[in-house]
Design an enzyme around this catalytic site. Structure first.
Site, mmCIF file in Angstrom:
data_model
loop_
_atom_site.group_PDB
_atom_site.id
_atom_site.type_symbol
_atom_site.label_atom_id
_atom_site.label_comp_id
_atom_site.label_asym_id
_atom_site.label_seq_id
_atom_site.Cartn_x
_atom_site.Cartn_y
_atom_site.Cartn_z
ATOM 1 N N ASN A 21 -9.597 -13.353 -13.236
ATOM 2 C CA ASN A 21 -9.022 -14.293 -12.257
ATOM 3 C C ASN A 21 -9.671 -14.040 -10.895
ATOM 4 O OD1 ASN A 21 -6.143 -15.069 -10.418
ATOM 5 N ND2 ASN A 21 -7.131 -16.507 -11.767
ATOM 6 N N LEU A 22 -10.986 -14.134 -10.917
ATOM 7 C CA LEU A 22 -11.791 -13.636 -9.801
ATOM 8 C C LEU A 22 -11.655 -14.493 -8.548
ATOM 9 C CD1 LEU A 22 -15.011 -12.643 -11.791
ATOM 10 C CD2 LEU A 22 -12.947 -11.303 -11.341
ATOM 11 N N GLY A 75 -12.789 -11.622 -3.087
ATOM 12 C CA GLY A 75 -12.794 -10.162 -3.009
ATOM 13 C C GLY A 75 -13.650 -9.563 -4.119
ATOM 14 N N HIS A 76 -13.413 -10.026 -5.354
ATOM 15 C CA HIS A 76 -14.210 -9.534 -6.485
ATOM 16 C C HIS A 76 -15.692 -9.904 -6.303
ATOM 17 C CE1 HIS A 76 -10.187 -10.388 -8.493
ATOM 18 N NE2 HIS A 76 -10.365 -9.134 -8.832
ATOM 19 N N GLY A 87 -12.553 -2.014 -4.518
ATOM 20 C CA GLY A 87 -12.049 -2.530 -3.246
ATOM 21 C C GLY A 87 -11.150 -1.531 -2.538
ATOM 22 N N GLN A 88 -11.289 -1.488 -1.211
ATOM 23 C CA GLN A 88 -10.392 -0.635 -0.425
ATOM 24 C C GLN A 88 -8.985 -1.219 -0.363
ATOM 25 O OE1 GLN A 88 -12.485 -0.167 3.268
ATOM 26 N NE2 GLN A 88 -13.941 1.265 2.381
ATOM 27 N N ILE A 142 -11.189 -8.136 1.516
ATOM 28 C CA ILE A 142 -11.480 -9.522 1.870
ATOM 29 C C ILE A 142 -10.143 -10.264 1.992
ATOM 30 C CG2 ILE A 142 -12.709 -11.624 1.185
ATOM 31 C CD1 ILE A 142 -14.531 -9.174 1.805
ATOM 32 N N MET A 185 -6.750 -11.046 -0.197
ATOM 33 C CA MET A 185 -6.911 -11.812 -1.433
ATOM 34 C C MET A 185 -6.465 -10.974 -2.623
ATOM 35 S SD MET A 185 -10.318 -14.024 -1.027
ATOM 36 C CE MET A 185 -10.498 -15.114 0.388
ATOM 37 N N SER A 197 -5.248 -11.589 -7.056
ATOM 38 C CA SER A 197 -4.933 -12.495 -8.165
ATOM 39 C C SER A 197 -3.445 -12.820 -8.156
ATOM 40 C CB SER A 197 -5.326 -11.849 -9.494
ATOM 41 O OG SER A 197 -6.702 -11.512 -9.471
HETATM 42 P P1 AMP Z 1 -8.455 -6.258 -10.014
HETATM 43 O O1 AMP Z 1 -9.064 -7.408 -10.754
HETATM 44 O O2 AMP Z 1 -7.249 -6.616 -9.217
HETATM 45 O O3 AMP Z 1 -8.261 -5.038 -10.890
HETATM 46 O O4 AMP Z 1 -9.538 -5.831 -8.931
HETATM 47 C C1 AMP Z 1 -10.846 -5.477 -9.324
HETATM 48 C C2 AMP Z 1 -11.539 -4.860 -8.146
HETATM 49 O O5 AMP Z 1 -11.585 -5.795 -7.063
HETATM 50 C C3 AMP Z 1 -10.830 -3.606 -7.613
HETATM 51 O O6 AMP Z 1 -11.805 -2.656 -7.226
HETATM 52 C C4 AMP Z 1 -10.077 -4.145 -6.418
HETATM 53 O O7 AMP Z 1 -9.812 -3.164 -5.436
HETATM 54 C C5 AMP Z 1 -11.059 -5.178 -5.909
HETATM 55 N N1 AMP Z 1 -10.371 -6.169 -5.054
HETATM 56 C C6 AMP Z 1 -9.267 -6.887 -5.362
HETATM 57 N N2 AMP Z 1 -8.891 -7.644 -4.314
HETATM 58 C C7 AMP Z 1 -9.778 -7.394 -3.317
HETATM 59 C C8 AMP Z 1 -9.926 -7.862 -1.976
HETATM 60 N N3 AMP Z 1 -9.083 -8.741 -1.436
HETATM 61 N N4 AMP Z 1 -10.952 -7.381 -1.250
HETATM 62 C C9 AMP Z 1 -11.817 -6.468 -1.778
HETATM 63 N N5 AMP Z 1 -11.732 -5.996 -3.028
HETATM 64 C C10 AMP Z 1 -10.734 -6.446 -3.793
#
Ligand code: AMP
Length: 282
Positions: free
Chosen positions: A32-33, A36-37, A149-150, A178, A186, A188
């Site tokens: 669900n990119l 941020g991703h 992501g931080q 982001i 941002m 999902s």
């Molecule tokens: P997820 O799909 O939520 O497991 O996230 C996958 C990667 O994207 C992880 O390293 C998250 O920290 C990063 N991520 C999610 N949202 C953001 C964002 N808004 N900004 C930067 N990185 C993000």
């Protein structure tokens, strides 16, 4: 871009690249990119010859009453976005491929201490699930570097600690959060929010910014947290935690620290949102 569910396919492609002396960056996701991703993938492109990504909604990191079944799955859109961003290989395993013996019979990785506080306290077993899947994915992909992501500050710290403790030969890169124009980080999970809730949720960033200013003017940490909690509750949040920690070792902050991180988790309706802000005191 090649999409595969096969561990053997991933290994064969990465091996072929490495035999040519080329480097590999890895960006694991749950799909669900959003931007941020995609920012992680684009940053990965600048740091290695090839970018591998994964989409796996990892059941081991979800609690009993969490949103595992409802978690949005949008593979076709995600593939299009990853191609556009320059990823070359996408791993989309099923839970049966990752946990063939079932999750309970599976060896796990647990990072002590930091896994038990804040998000770890609210979501018991969550970071065990995160560390286990990231370790498995690292062993499958064997990247030179991996980007996270931080926004998931505590997760990044858990992964850095795991890599350090287990001497994994992988460079971990943290990428800044982001945000929407409103300041909302941002996620999902923002898709669960109504338009009105989304507008209210933008208060998180305003509160973090205000708390950062107050910390810089040497107000007591307890008073700053108490004020932040009131502001979030005023727009309809149910606070899970709001805390200030040492940004480097995650210890509870005290007056001596110069690099702090404010961390928040709060519910808007039934949606749990997290965010954080690093604050450097002069
Ligand atoms: P997820 O799909 O939520 O497991 O996230 C996958 C990667 O994207 C992880 O390293 C998250 O920290 C990063 N991520 C999610 N949202 C953001 C964002 N808004 N900004 C930067 N990185 C993000």
């Amino acid at each position: 871009m090649i999409t595969t569910q096969s561990i053997a396919d991933i290994r064969a492609q990465v091996k072929a690249w490495k035999q040519k002396g080329e480097t590999v960056a890895f960006v694991p996701t749950m799909g669900n990119l959003h931007l941020g991703h995609i920012t992680l993938v684009k940053e990965a492109k600048t740091r290695a010859d090839h970018v591998v990504t994964s989409i796996f909604v990892n059941p081991m990191q979800f609690g009993q009453n969490e949103d595992l079944d409802a978690y949005p799955r949008t593979l076709a859109d995600d593939q299009a976005a990853l191609i556009e961003a320059g990823a070359e290989l996408l791993f989309t395993p099923t839970p049966e491929i990752i946990y063939p013996k079932g999750m309970d019979a599976q060896t796990f990785v647990e990072v002590p201490g930091i896994s038990d506080v804040l998000c770890g306290a609210s979501r018991p077993g969550h970071f065990r699930g995160v560390a286990t899947i990231v370790c498995k994915l690292f062993n499958i992909v064997q990247p030179d570097i991996a980007l996270f992501g931080q926004k998931d500050f505590q997760q990044l710290l858990v992964i850095r600690t795991m890599v350090d403790d287990l001497s994994l030969p992988i460079e971990i890169v943290g990428v800044e959060t982001i945000r929407e124009d409103s300041g909302l980080a941002m996620s999902s999970r923002n898709g669960y929010l109504s338009a009105e809730q989304k507008a209210q949720a933008a208060q998180i960033k305003r509160t973090l910014d205000k708390m950062a200013c107050s910390l810089k003017t040497a107000q007591s940490i307890e008073a700053v947290i108490a004020q932040g909690q009131i502001e979030l509750e005023d727009v309809g949040f149910r606070n899970d935690y709001l805390d200030v920690r040492n940004a480097n070792n995650f210890a509870v902050a005290n007056g001596e620290d110069t690099e702090l991180v404010i961390l928040v988790a709060a519910y808007m309706g039934s949606t749990r949102l997290i965010d954080n802000l690093v604050v450097k005191l002069a």
